[in-house]
Scaffold this motif. Structure first.
Motif, mmCIF file in Angstrom:
data_model
loop_
_atom_site.group_PDB
_atom_site.id
_atom_site.type_symbol
_atom_site.label_atom_id
_atom_site.label_comp_id
_atom_site.label_asym_id
_atom_site.label_seq_id
_atom_site.Cartn_x
_atom_site.Cartn_y
_atom_site.Cartn_z
ATOM 1 N N THR A 1 -14.285 7.275 -1.405
ATOM 2 C CA THR A 1 -15.296 6.792 -0.466
ATOM 3 C C THR A 1 -16.671 7.405 -0.737
ATOM 4 O OG1 THR A 1 -13.503 6.691 1.118
ATOM 5 C CG2 THR A 1 -15.729 6.372 1.969
ATOM 6 N N GLY A 2 -17.629 6.545 -1.013
ATOM 7 C CA GLY A 2 -18.980 6.995 -1.309
ATOM 8 C C GLY A 2 -19.564 7.838 -0.185
ATOM 9 N N GLY B 1 -19.261 13.877 -3.668
ATOM 10 C CA GLY B 1 -18.859 12.471 -3.553
ATOM 11 C C GLY B 1 -19.142 11.737 -4.856
ATOM 12 N N PRO C 1 -8.257 10.769 -0.014
ATOM 13 C CA PRO C 1 -7.491 9.630 -0.554
ATOM 14 C C PRO C 1 -8.266 8.845 -1.614
ATOM 15 C CG PRO C 1 -8.435 9.047 1.579
ATOM 16 C CD PRO C 1 -8.820 10.471 1.323
ATOM 17 N N MET D 1 -17.911 0.155 1.746
ATOM 18 C CA MET D 1 -17.859 0.391 0.297
ATOM 19 C C MET D 1 -17.649 -0.900 -0.504
ATOM 20 S SD MET D 1 -18.479 3.505 0.025
ATOM 21 C CE MET D 1 -18.867 4.326 1.557
ATOM 22 N N SER E 1 -11.197 4.272 -6.366
ATOM 23 C CA SER E 1 -12.436 4.454 -5.616
ATOM 24 C C SER E 1 -12.256 5.598 -4.627
ATOM 25 C CB SER E 1 -12.773 3.180 -4.838
ATOM 26 O OG SER E 1 -13.078 2.137 -5.731
ATOM 27 N N LEU F 1 -15.700 16.053 2.115
ATOM 28 C CA LEU F 1 -14.263 15.804 2.060
ATOM 29 C C LEU F 1 -13.744 15.998 0.634
ATOM 30 C CD1 LEU F 1 -11.650 14.764 3.443
ATOM 31 C CD2 LEU F 1 -12.395 12.442 2.892
ATOM 32 N N ILE G 1 -15.899 17.637 8.556
ATOM 33 C CA ILE G 1 -15.955 18.795 7.644
ATOM 34 C C ILE G 1 -17.398 19.244 7.440
ATOM 35 C CG2 ILE G 1 -15.480 19.573 5.285
ATOM 36 C CD1 ILE G 1 -13.174 17.440 5.266
ATOM 37 N N LYS H 1 -13.251 19.639 -0.416
ATOM 38 C CA LYS H 1 -12.029 20.271 0.117
ATOM 39 C C LYS H 1 -10.887 20.173 -0.887
ATOM 40 C CE LYS H 1 -12.702 21.600 4.438
ATOM 41 N NZ LYS H 1 -12.407 22.936 4.928
ATOM 42 N N MET I 1 -23.051 16.571 3.833
ATOM 43 C CA MET I 1 -22.038 15.505 3.949
ATOM 44 C C MET I 1 -21.930 14.707 2.670
ATOM 45 S SD MET I 1 -24.046 12.954 6.528
ATOM 46 C CE MET I 1 -24.718 14.287 7.530
ATOM 47 N N GLN J 1 -11.265 3.728 4.312
ATOM 48 C CA GLN J 1 -12.625 4.150 3.967
ATOM 49 C C GLN J 1 -13.331 4.757 5.176
ATOM 50 O OE1 GLN J 1 -13.562 3.926 0.572
ATOM 51 N NE2 GLN J 1 -11.379 3.491 0.635
ATOM 52 N N MET K 1 0.848 -1.200 0.000
ATOM 53 C CA MET K 1 0.000 0.000 0.000
ATOM 54 C C MET K 1 0.888 1.256 0.000
ATOM 55 S SD MET K 1 -3.033 0.836 2.690
ATOM 56 C CE MET K 1 -4.595 0.210 2.132
ATOM 57 N N ILE L 1 -2.592 4.182 -2.496
ATOM 58 C CA ILE L 1 -3.385 5.381 -2.205
ATOM 59 C C ILE L 1 -2.816 6.527 -3.039
ATOM 60 C CG2 ILE L 1 -3.965 7.066 -0.405
ATOM 61 C CD1 ILE L 1 -5.310 4.542 0.264
ATOM 62 N N ASN M 1 -14.928 13.210 6.832
ATOM 63 C CA ASN M 1 -16.017 13.861 6.105
ATOM 64 C C ASN M 1 -17.093 14.378 7.065
ATOM 65 O OD1 ASN M 1 -17.316 14.284 3.349
ATOM 66 N ND2 ASN M 1 -18.906 13.154 4.422
ATOM 67 N N CYS N 1 -18.776 10.768 0.740
ATOM 68 C CA CYS N 1 -17.882 11.753 1.360
ATOM 69 C C CYS N 1 -17.775 13.025 0.509
ATOM 70 C CB CYS N 1 -16.518 11.137 1.627
ATOM 71 S SG CYS N 1 -16.602 9.902 2.932
ATOM 72 N N LEU O 1 -8.302 5.343 -3.606
ATOM 73 C CA LEU O 1 -7.769 3.983 -3.465
ATOM 74 C C LEU O 1 -7.781 3.312 -4.839
ATOM 75 C CD1 LEU O 1 -6.961 1.637 -1.442
ATOM 76 C CD2 LEU O 1 -9.388 1.014 -1.512
ATOM 77 N N GLN P 1 -23.197 14.664 -1.592
ATOM 78 C CA GLN P 1 -23.781 15.490 -2.674
ATOM 79 C C GLN P 1 -25.186 15.019 -3.026
ATOM 80 O OE1 GLN P 1 -21.602 13.113 -3.132
ATOM 81 N NE2 GLN P 1 -22.799 11.843 -4.520
ATOM 82 N N CYS Q 1 -23.174 2.127 -0.426
ATOM 83 C CA CYS Q 1 -22.343 2.894 0.502
ATOM 84 C C CYS Q 1 -22.381 2.305 1.910
ATOM 85 C CB CYS Q 1 -22.695 4.380 0.495
ATOM 86 S SG CYS Q 1 -22.108 5.193 -0.988
#
Lengths: 202, 295
Positions: free
Chosen positions: A129-130, A81, A167, B238, A127, A135, B56, A138, B63, B46, A1, A23, B53, A132, A169, B65, B182
């Motif tokens: 993260t679903g 996301g 990140p 995920m 991928s 995040l 933030i 940002k 959180m 993850q 990784m 990553i 998240n 997010c 992946l 979309q 998710c």
């Protein structure tokens, strides 16, 4: 990784270094959003010999329908996301061959056609993260253009400058590996054990 | 005298804002615990992203979309004096929240196409009404994301398959969508009644606090068995592998027809957004899930 910090445009050589499990954080000006309709339009333009408004070679293409708003006359990504990538399986292999994007980002993974094209072209699927969305926003620092607005906010082509977006992946690489396929096999191998917990005999 | 319609609208706008940006405490606690407990390195990345998240989003950013389709659960006291104003106030609140938070416009006409742009339209917001004793009004905003809704199902089983068949349906569904909804997910299961009743009960289970158990031990046992079975799949956050695939499984039931065994399975993504407030007949407001901080 291994952890990589890449700046766009990304070369084929750099993309081929990435392996499933790595990553990645992405920075740079060649980050574009594209869902079903943007993929379709990009392919149609190619057929007609016309050029899209951006150069996809070496780029990062993100499967996302963002929430965005205009503040002081400037568009900003609020939350972004990933969407489910498998819908783009219809287009992604041709898109990769024609435009040579190096990183596709989404959620849930893609199929065998895309995996073959990643190998052929030298690209990876990552991928994010679903869910997010905050995040992700940002890392999506600046909206430089909002193209193909007629497709609507989620389907449009957003042209973005990213700063340490991640990140990410790597879950499908250019060496024919897919964490998604691997997971299907691993979970299938556990089925008897899972069923035993609810009294189902295989 | 305060304007009752305005109080209901203002309260609902705050519910929608809090739902979109701050998870209920029990959900956040469960996600943090899953992160601490996780042994799989991929899964840890993850869950770490999810925890970051959440931090933030708390600043006031949705959180996810996908801010969901607008659903409310409303309990109206039979003596609440402003019952006739509720639907209109909720709809206005949705329009206001969509512009101000902002929320993604997610109301599409399935017949002629086109997005209404403000999250309202025919039958949306959807309101689940319940008349209860008393004189106050309880509103729960429950914006529901599309990804997890897409894997919710109703199964009309043959009664002969029994409770084992019910459990198998829920587990097989989880095995088929893997992490695509998710994960870590929350799963609501409704047994009996009829097709519509089963899925309605299933979805209502998503409102229960994560750490509760069904008061009837036989039902609590079904919750536990399905929970343990799905977490034994190794699907993980995920669907990328890991120890936590579900945060909770909640089951409830209604009596069934002798010939039918309907089972509803409602799937919720980790962004389990819900926010509840109570408005009294004197128009004082108490926020239940997202209390107003004392200054």
């Amino acid at each position: 990784m291994t952890e990589y910090h890449l700046t766009t445009p990304i070369s084929e050589e750099d993309a081929r270094k990435l392996k499933v499990g790595d990553i990645v954080y992405v920075s740079g000006e060649h980050v574009y959003t594209a869902r079903d309709e943007a993929h379709q339009r990009a392919l149609e333009l190619f057929e007609k010999g016309e050029r899209p408004p951006v150069d996809f070679e070496g780029s990062v293409v993100y499967h996302v329908g963002p929430v965005a708003w205009q503040k002081n006359g400037k568009w900003q990504i609020v939350s972004a996301g990933p969407t489910t990538s498998i819908r783009m399986e219809l287009f992604e292999d041709e898109f990769l061959r024609k435009y040579k994007a190096r990183i596709i980002i989404g959620k849930g993974g893609m199929g065998s056609k895309t995996l073959a094209a990643l190998k052929e072209v030298g690209a990876v699927y990552c991928s994010f993260t679903g869910g997010c969305g905050a995040l992700a926003a940002k890392g999506l620092k600046e909206v430089r253009a909002y193209e193909w607005q007629d497709l609507g906010m989620p389907e449009a082509l957003w042209v973005i400058t990213a700063e340490n977006f991640g990140p990410l992946l790597v879950t499908m690489d250019s060496h024919g590996n897919s964490l998604h396929d691997e997971m299907d096999k691993k979970v299938a191998a556990r089925k008897a054990e899972v069923y035993a917990k609810i009294g189902v005999q295989v | 005298m305060k304007d009752p319609a305005q109080v209901i609208q203002d309260t609902t706008v705050r519910l929608l804002r809090k739902a979109a940006t701050v998870l209920p405490a029990d959900v956040e606690k469960a996600l943090r615990a899953a992160y601490e407990r996780e042994t799989n390195a991929t899964a840890k990345t993850q869950l770490e992203a999810i925890v970051k998240n959440i931090g933030i989003a708390r600043e006031g950013i949705p959180m996810c979309q996908d801010t969901g389709i607008m659903i409310f659960y409303v309990k109206v006291g039979e003596k609440f004096p402003f019952m006739g104003m509720i639907r209109d106030a909720l709809t206005k609140a949705v329009v206001q929240a969509t512009a101000e938070i902002p929320l993604r416009p997610n109301a599409v006409n399935p017949i002629v196409g086109g997005n209404s742009g403000d999250n309202t339209g025919k039958k949306i917001p959807w309101i689940n009404w319940e008349i209860v004793p008393g004189d106050s009004l309880e509103i729960t905003a429950f914006p529901k994301g599309g990804g997890s809704e897409n894997v919710s199902i109703v199964g009309m089983l043959k009664p002969g398959v029994g409770l084992t068949g019910v459990k198998k349906l829920v587990v097989d569904n989880a095995l088929s969508y893997m992490g695509k909804a998710c994960a870590p997910n929350i799963i609501g299961v409704g047994i009996g009644g009829g097709a519509d009743i089963a899925i309605k009960i299933a979805k209502q289970q998503l409102l229960r606090p994560l750490d509760d158990h069904h008061p009837e031990p036989e039902v609590a046992e079904i919750e536990k068995e399905i929970f343990e079975a799905i977490n034994a799949t190794g699907i993980g956050p995920m669907g990328l592998g890991g120890d936590t695939t579900v945060l909770a499984v909640k089951v409830d039931y209604a009596m069934r027809h002798p010939a039918s065994l309907p089972v509803g399975v409602a799937v919720q993504c980790w962004a389990a957004r819900r926010s509840t407030a109570i408005i009294t007949k004197d128009l004082s407001v108490q926020y239940v899930t997202h209390p107003v901080e004392e200054k």
